[in-house]
Scaffold this motif. Structure first.
Motif, PDB file in Angstrom:
ATOM      1  N   ASP A  18       0.861  -1.182   0.000  1.00  0.00           N
ATOM      2  CA  ASP A  18       0.000   0.000   0.000  1.00  0.00           C
ATOM      3  C   ASP A  18       0.898   1.233   0.000  1.00  0.00           C
ATOM      4  O   ASP A  18       1.482   1.605   1.022  1.00  0.00           O
ATOM      5  CB  ASP A  18      -0.895  -0.026   1.243  1.00  0.00           C
ATOM      6  CG  ASP A  18      -1.879   1.132   1.288  1.00  0.00           C
ATOM      7  OD1 ASP A  18      -1.666   2.143   0.594  1.00  0.00           O
ATOM      8  OD2 ASP A  18      -2.869   1.025   2.040  1.00  0.00           O
ATOM      9  N   ARG A  19       1.012   1.909  -1.144  1.00  0.00           N
ATOM     10  CA  ARG A  19       1.947   3.027  -1.280  1.00  0.00           C
ATOM     11  C   ARG A  19       1.581   4.211  -0.393  1.00  0.00           C
ATOM     12  O   ARG A  19       2.463   4.894   0.146  1.00  0.00           O
ATOM     13  CB  ARG A  19       2.029   3.459  -2.751  1.00  0.00           C
ATOM     14  CG  ARG A  19       2.791   2.454  -3.619  1.00  0.00           C
ATOM     15  CD  ARG A  19       2.810   2.865  -5.081  1.00  0.00           C
ATOM     16  NE  ARG A  19       1.471   2.786  -5.662  1.00  0.00           N
ATOM     17  CZ  ARG A  19       1.182   3.131  -6.916  1.00  0.00           C
ATOM     18  NH1 ARG A  19       2.133   3.599  -7.703  1.00  0.00           N
ATOM     19  NH2 ARG A  19      -0.053   3.013  -7.373  1.00  0.00           N
ATOM     20  N   LYS A  20       0.282   4.469  -0.242  1.00  0.00           N
ATOM     21  CA  LYS A  20      -0.126   5.583   0.621  1.00  0.00           C
ATOM     22  C   LYS A  20       0.214   5.281   2.081  1.00  0.00           C
ATOM     23  O   LYS A  20       0.697   6.146   2.809  1.00  0.00           O
ATOM     24  CB  LYS A  20      -1.631   5.847   0.471  1.00  0.00           C
ATOM     25  CG  LYS A  20      -2.020   6.422  -0.868  1.00  0.00           C
ATOM     26  CD  LYS A  20      -3.518   6.642  -0.985  1.00  0.00           C
ATOM     27  CE  LYS A  20      -3.983   7.818  -0.182  1.00  0.00           C
ATOM     28  NZ  LYS A  20      -5.411   8.158  -0.419  1.00  0.00           N
ATOM     29  N   LEU A  21      -0.025   4.056   2.497  1.00  0.00           N
ATOM     30  CA  LEU A  21       0.312   3.647   3.861  1.00  0.00           C
ATOM     31  C   LEU A  21       1.821   3.717   4.083  1.00  0.00           C
ATOM     32  O   LEU A  21       2.291   4.193   5.124  1.00  0.00           O
ATOM     33  CB  LEU A  21      -0.202   2.233   4.124  1.00  0.00           C
ATOM     34  CG  LEU A  21       0.181   1.602   5.457  1.00  0.00           C
ATOM     35  CD1 LEU A  21      -0.358   2.410   6.631  1.00  0.00           C
ATOM     36  CD2 LEU A  21      -0.331   0.161   5.528  1.00  0.00           C
ATOM     37  N   ASN A  22       2.585   3.254   3.121  1.00  0.00           N
ATOM     38  CA  ASN A  22       4.045   3.277   3.242  1.00  0.00           C
ATOM     39  C   ASN A  22       4.572   4.708   3.351  1.00  0.00           C
ATOM     40  O   ASN A  22       5.479   4.996   4.142  1.00  0.00           O
ATOM     41  CB  ASN A  22       4.689   2.569   2.053  1.00  0.00           C
ATOM     42  CG  ASN A  22       4.437   1.071   2.062  1.00  0.00           C
ATOM     43  OD1 ASN A  22       4.116   0.497   3.105  1.00  0.00           O
ATOM     44  ND2 ASN A  22       4.558   0.431   0.912  1.00  0.00           N
ATOM     45  N   ALA A  23       3.994   5.616   2.570  1.00  0.00           N
ATOM     46  CA  ALA A  23       4.410   7.015   2.618  1.00  0.00           C
ATOM     47  C   ALA A  23       4.056   7.634   3.970  1.00  0.00           C
ATOM     48  O   ALA A  23       4.847   8.392   4.554  1.00  0.00           O
ATOM     49  CB  ALA A  23       3.759   7.797   1.488  1.00  0.00           C
ATOM     50  N   LEU A  24       2.882   7.292   4.492  1.00  0.00           N
ATOM     51  CA  LEU A  24       2.470   7.799   5.798  1.00  0.00           C
ATOM     52  C   LEU A  24       3.389   7.273   6.890  1.00  0.00           C
ATOM     53  O   LEU A  24       3.809   8.017   7.791  1.00  0.00           O
ATOM     54  CB  LEU A  24       1.026   7.382   6.078  1.00  0.00           C
ATOM     55  CG  LEU A  24       0.461   7.796   7.442  1.00  0.00           C
ATOM     56  CD1 LEU A  24       0.425   9.311   7.588  1.00  0.00           C
ATOM     57  CD2 LEU A  24      -0.946   7.220   7.637  1.00  0.00           C
ATOM     58  N   TYR A  25       3.730   5.997   6.804  1.00  0.00           N
ATOM     59  CA  TYR A  25       4.621   5.403   7.800  1.00  0.00           C
ATOM     60  C   TYR A  25       5.976   6.113   7.806  1.00  0.00           C
ATOM     61  O   TYR A  25       6.545   6.394   8.868  1.00  0.00           O
ATOM     62  CB  TYR A  25       4.808   3.916   7.506  1.00  0.00           C
ATOM     63  CG  TYR A  25       5.837   3.261   8.392  1.00  0.00           C
ATOM     64  CD1 TYR A  25       5.551   2.965   9.726  1.00  0.00           C
ATOM     65  CD2 TYR A  25       7.118   2.974   7.913  1.00  0.00           C
ATOM     66  CE1 TYR A  25       6.498   2.387  10.549  1.00  0.00           C
ATOM     67  CE2 TYR A  25       8.070   2.396   8.725  1.00  0.00           C
ATOM     68  CZ  TYR A  25       7.765   2.104  10.045  1.00  0.00           C
ATOM     69  OH  TYR A  25       8.713   1.543  10.856  1.00  0.00           O
ATOM     70  N   ASP A  26       6.489   6.437   6.634  1.00  0.00           N
ATOM     71  CA  ASP A  26       7.777   7.139   6.555  1.00  0.00           C
ATOM     72  C   ASP A  26       7.695   8.516   7.207  1.00  0.00           C
ATOM     73  O   ASP A  26       8.629   8.955   7.898  1.00  0.00           O
ATOM     74  CB  ASP A  26       8.222   7.278   5.095  1.00  0.00           C
ATOM     75  CG  ASP A  26       8.719   5.959   4.516  1.00  0.00           C
ATOM     76  OD1 ASP A  26       9.059   5.065   5.310  1.00  0.00           O
ATOM     77  OD2 ASP A  26       8.769   5.835   3.278  1.00  0.00           O
TER      78      ASP A  26
END
Length: 240
Positions: free
Chosen positions: A178-186
């Motif tokens: 999930d790219r949006k989730l990964n970006a949020l996690y970063d």
């Protein structure tokens, strides 16, 4: 989405004027309210689906799987000449209507159901219908399926087939991709790791999803607040 018939949101268009079954006074009132809802309700639901797609892929697919199952609850009722369960919020409170506030089979199912076979959906719809009729009867208005034309069932089946294609394309949902989730996690774990963070989202499903996934990624001092929380002020005090 724009090509869907969405018959459950236009039930007033499927009334059988030649039916030998005569509606009761309660059913006449339901029919009048359904006719009033019409295009407005269909437009609202289409917009809601697009908004959920924007919110998160998970919430979108969850809505799709719920929608298919609810279609099959009506298909099951029509096949067995049972009454349709219609949410009272559709009948009485159109301005407050949000489909995903409806209950799933047990009222707490926030997992995407990847079912691709109509017979499997009918089996699950049977279970859901029994729960609605026994445990949640007062949450719905009930109207006999014999009061509607055959095209209603056909349109429900056709819509469900198109929506199943979306689930087939997704196959499964992998949060690691999930790219949006990964970006949020970063942003949380790296860029703002020493700061307090508030994340706002329109849908409770997205909030629950983010909470679970961030917790799985070992983000600490984390909590989730939605409209269902009894005391949101407590969470605000803890945050401050």
């Amino acid at each position: 989405i724009n090509s869907l018939d969405l018959p459950r949101y236009g039930l007033g268009n499927y009334i059988n004027e030649k039916s030998t079954v005569k509606p009761t006074k309660d059913e006449e009132l339901i029919i009048a309210n359904l006719s009033r809802a019409g295009k407005r309700l269909k437009g609202f639901y289409r917009t809601n689906l697009f908004k959920r797609l924007e919110s998160s892929g998970y919430s979108f697919l969850l809505s799709i799987s719920r929608h298919i199952l609810r279609n099959f609850v009506f298909i099951y009722a029509a096949k067995n000449k049972l009454s349709f369960p219609i949410g009272k919020n559709i009948i009485e409170n159109l301005d407050d209507f949000i489909e995903d506030a409806d209950t799933d089979s047990d009222g707490a199912d926030n997992k995407i159901t990847f079912i691709f076979d109509g017979e499997e959906y009918l089996k699950k719809a049977n279970q859901v219908y029994d729960i609605f009729a026994e445990k949640h009867k007062n949450k719905f208005e009930w109207i006999r399926s014999e009061l509607f034309i055959e095209e209603l069932k056909e349109h429900l089946i056709n819509d469900s087939r198109e929506l199943i294609k979306i689930l087939e394309n997704a196959k499964e949902w992998n949060p690691d991709e999930d790219r949006k989730l990964n970006a949020l996690y970063d942003l949380i774990a790296k860029k703002h790791s020493n700061e307090k963070i508030l994340i706002f989202t329109q849908f409770a499903d997205t909030a629950y999803y983010l909470f679970e996934q961030l917790k799985n990624r070992k983000i600490k001092s984390l909590d989730c607040v939605t409209g269902d929380c009894e005391n949101p002020t407590e969470f605000a005090q803890r945050f401050s």
